[in-house]
Structure formats: C-alpha cells, structure tokens
Design an enzyme around this catalytic site. Structure first.
Site, mmCIF file in Angstrom:
data_model
loop_
_atom_site.group_PDB
_atom_site.id
_atom_site.type_symbol
_atom_site.label_atom_id
_atom_site.label_comp_id
_atom_site.label_asym_id
_atom_site.label_seq_id
_atom_site.Cartn_x
_atom_site.Cartn_y
_atom_site.Cartn_z
ATOM 1 N N GLY A 30 4.147 -33.304 69.809
ATOM 2 C CA GLY A 30 5.428 -33.034 69.142
ATOM 3 C C GLY A 30 6.104 -34.287 68.635
ATOM 4 O O GLY A 30 6.733 -34.290 67.576
ATOM 5 N N ASP A 31 5.968 -35.377 69.383
ATOM 6 C CA ASP A 31 6.520 -36.675 68.972
ATOM 7 C C ASP A 31 5.940 -37.081 67.618
ATOM 8 O O ASP A 31 6.655 -37.493 66.707
ATOM 9 C CB ASP A 31 6.211 -37.717 70.041
ATOM 10 C CG ASP A 31 6.622 -39.118 69.650
ATOM 11 O OD1 ASP A 31 7.772 -39.321 69.228
ATOM 12 O OD2 ASP A 31 5.779 -40.029 69.758
ATOM 13 N N CYS A 32 4.640 -36.926 67.501
ATOM 14 C CA CYS A 32 3.947 -37.293 66.263
ATOM 15 C C CYS A 32 4.363 -36.389 65.109
ATOM 16 O O CYS A 32 4.601 -36.853 63.998
ATOM 17 C CB CYS A 32 2.439 -37.222 66.502
ATOM 18 S SG CYS A 32 1.464 -37.620 65.056
#
Length: 142
Positions: A30-32
C-alpha cells in the site's frame, strides 16, 4: 486486465486469499501504491525539476500527512475498509518513522494497509476515490 493481473499472469502467480495477508504486508504494498498515485498526479500535472517533484511528493506521503488523511477519511470508509485500516493501525511494527509520532506512524500504516488491501482486490477505483477525497479534505493541491 489490470496491471496487477498482468503481473500475476506474467510471473505465474496464483491468487491467494487476501484475508491471509498480515496487515504489515498489506501496508508494504500500500505504501508503494500510495506513493505511485501521488507521484503520477504530480508528474502528469507539470514537468518540473526532480527536486521540486520530490518536495511535493514528500509533503504528501509522509506519515503525518497520511495520518491526517486517515482521520479525515474514517467517516467515508465502509465497515470492511475500517476493519482493514484498524488492523493496520494496530499492527505492531518493529520500525517507526524518523520524523513522526508513534500515533501518526500507526495511523499512516493503517491507511497504507487499506490501500494495499484495495490494490490486491483490484479496486483501483476506490483507491483513487479515497486518495482524491483525502487530498480535498486536507486542502492539499499537488
């Protein structure tokens, strides 16, 4: 066919029950995805010098801003989304953000877990809806 579907096909990856993923694994992807959405918006809006691109991006993807976005979006999350967010927020990580409080870091991790969950479900429409709404609620113009 989505980008994720193409990746799975190309690399011969079988589907996995998304509910078996840990919240920190969801936050990892999700960060990416969150970063890619913000970078895409910034780049597509104007051709700028790399340092200006980085500053604009860094202001949005930092834990403090993601934390504020998560708080602003709580009332807009479905029950399922709120449950995924809370699993991510409550997960015990062995790392923390350099320039963020523990609370901000945990809320940001919850938001990233939700984005990762939606990504793995091929719900790019909902990812974009939530990020766009969050940016509007925080009055962030990138």
């Amino acid at each position: 066919m989505s980008f994720l579907d193409e990746i799975k096909l190309d690399f011969k990856i079988e589907d996995v029950d998304i509910n078996t993923y840990s919240p920190l694994t969801l936050a990892f992807i999700g960060d990416c995805v969150f970063d890619l959405v913000i970078r895409s918006v910034i780049v597509c809006r104007a051709n700028r010098q790399p340092n200006k691109l980085h500053k604009l991006k860094a202001n949005v993807v930092k834990a403090q801003t993601q934390s504020e976005m998560a708080k602003a979006l709580m009332e807009d999350m479905t029950e399922e989304e709120a449950a995924v967010y809370k699993r991510g927020r409550n997960a015990h990580s062995f790392s923390s953000a350099k320039n963020a409080s523990i609370q901000d870091y945990r809320r940001a991790t919850g938001l990233e877990a939700l984005i990762g969950y939606l990504y793995l479900l091929n719900r790019s429409d909902r990812i974009l809806e939530l990020i766009s709404l969050g940016l509007r609620k925080l009055e962030i113009d990138i």
